[in-house]
Design an enzyme around this catalytic site. Structure first.
Site, short mmCIF file in Angstrom:
data_model
loop_
_atom_site.label_atom_id
_atom_site.label_comp_id
_atom_site.label_asym_id
_atom_site.label_seq_id
_atom_site.Cartn_x
_atom_site.Cartn_y
_atom_site.Cartn_z
N GLU A 63 8.20 34.68 8.18
CA GLU A 63 8.40 35.16 9.55
C GLU A 63 7.02 35.35 10.14
OE1 GLU A 63 11.28 35.32 11.13
OE2 GLU A 63 12.26 34.60 9.30
N HIS B 121 16.51 35.07 9.70
CA HIS B 121 15.19 35.53 10.13
C HIS B 121 14.70 36.72 9.32
CE1 HIS B 121 14.98 32.65 13.34
NE2 HIS B 121 16.14 33.06 13.82
N ASP C 201 9.75 30.95 2.61
CA ASP C 201 10.07 31.11 4.03
C ASP C 201 9.17 32.20 4.60
OD1 ASP C 201 12.18 30.37 6.25
OD2 ASP C 201 11.88 32.54 6.38
#
Length: 414
Positions: free
Chosen positions: A12, A150, A10
């Site tokens: 950001e 997030h 993942d």
């Protein structure tokens, strides 16, 4: 090569378009073995060397990434973590696009694409019919809790648990074995870039340690006024917005070291600076609550106490401010000054430029030596404009601080 399993990723990022200057800010990687068991987790912030985009969403600050490695410095370890494994992500097309763009900037061409990996969002069409497509919706169907949404490692962990849920629902599906066989056969490049330690969120900021304590404890020097003035000038720029950012703290430490100013001398200069502010506040014969609060705030940032401020105010009570005696001219906006805006602020750039122009300032698109102030979404912004401003010793302030400065500008005599 044996089938190692899966690498769930993942990211950001500063935005959503990797081909339009947007960059990776944080990487989370979770290893999952073929039966769905999580076997390892890694995370790091990445210094994008530009503004950070929608900080209200990802919550990463400029101070966080100041001590973080650049992507090329983590690219080697990232390849080690991905090679031989099936790349998995929730919305793999997005993450694969950013990884490819970042590796391309490093001159590395890894075998990454959304066709070569598995997307837990697309797999939801098969295993979670009728559920939403978001990570939160898919995880809710399995009762999976997402830690801090997030944050890359938390989202990667949730995606890994989601993958494990799919594996448990359909363990004999050829989808899994085909993906692992394909991944084990892919050739990954050798990365030559120097490696740096990965820095997890919460470990990148150095603001917890007061900049004064980072100075060497030296005996007081004999005093070189022009050198002390140079330090005071940097200090005044740092305190324009009544906030010492991590970047400004680093600059103060660096200047103090270059000028051989130790902790004791710095304390004396800080007291001198507050005395100058106190003299200016007493110039009209009155200290307002607002002025005293301002002095207290500045003193606290400089490692001084409320008692120190009270003593300075009492000593300065009979002394009017004399600019000729001051070691540095306080920063103040004047009508006609050039102001540059950078970053994704709460109010749009167009709106701020309109407000600035109405106050008599001149919004400018580029940072030159003639610019008086740069207003940034984050005072530790690594945008090109913010970096150029620091090169020119131009203060970089937040939009909140700029709003306060506009109030002071409106009170200037016509």
């Amino acid at each position: 090569m044996s089938e190692a399993g899966y690498a769930v990723v993942d990211l950001e990022t500063t935005g959503i378009h990797p081909g339009r200057r947007e960059r990776i800010l944080e990487i989370g990687v979770v290893h999952v073995c073929p039966n769905g068991e999580i076997t390892g987790r890694w995370e790091t912030l990445v210094n994008p060397q530009r503004d950070l985009g929608p900080q209200r969403i990802h919550g990463i600050t400029g101070a966080d990434v100041l001590g973080a490695p650049r992507f090329e410095q983590v690219s080697g370890e990232l390849v080690d973590l991905l090679a031989g494994r099936v790349l998995v992500a929730h919305n793999l097309r997005f993450d694969a696009g950013f990884l490819l763009a970042e590796f391309a900037r490093c001159g590395v061409n890894p075998p990454i694409s959304h066709e070569l990996g598995l997307c837990t969002m697309r797999l939801a069409r098969r295993y979670l019919v009728g559920a939403g497509r978001s990570l939160a919706d898919c995880c809710a169907a399995f009762g999976i809790s997402i830690g801090n949404a997030h944050r890359a490692i938390d989202d990667a962990t949730a995606s890994a648990q989601l993958l494990a849920g799919y594996l448990a629902l359909d363990p004999q599906s050829p989808v899994w074995s085909r993906a692992r066989a394909r991944a084990s056969s892919l050739a990954w490049p050798v990365v030559q870039h120097p490696r740096a330690t990965w820095v997890a969120r919460g470990n990148g900021s150095r603001q917890e340690v007061h900049f004064l304590s980072r100075l060497v404890e030296r005996m007081p020097d004999s005093g070189v006024p022009e050198l002390h003035s140079a330090y005071l000038a940097v200090l005044d720029h740092a305190l324009v917005d009544r906030h010492v950012s991590a970047t400004e703290a680093d600059a103060l430490v660096r200047v103090a070291e270059e000028l051989n100013i130790g902790r004791i001398a710095a304390r004396e200069l800080h007291a001198h600076y507050v005395r100058e502010l106190a003299k200016a506040a007493w110039a009209d014969g009155v200290i307002t609550d607002e002025e005293r609060d301002d002095l207290l705030a500045v003193a606290a940032m400089l490692g001084m106490t409320d008692h120190d401020v009270d003593a300075i105010l009492e000593a300065a009570r009979t002394s009017a401010s004399n600019p000729a005696e001051s070691a540095v001219t306080p920063f103040q906006l004047q009508p006609g000054d050039l102001v540059v805006f950078t970053g994704e602020m709460r109010r749009s750039r167009i709106e701020w430029e309109t407000v600035a122009a109405a106050a008599g300032l001149r919004p400018h698109s580029a940072v030159t030596k003639k610019v008086k102030l740069v207003v940034a979404a984050d005072p530790d912004s690594q945008s090109g404009k913010a970096r150029k401003a620091r090169d020119y010793s131009i203060p970089v302030v937040t939009e909140v601080a700029f709003g306060r400065m506009l109030g002071s500008l409106s009170r200037l005599p016509a």
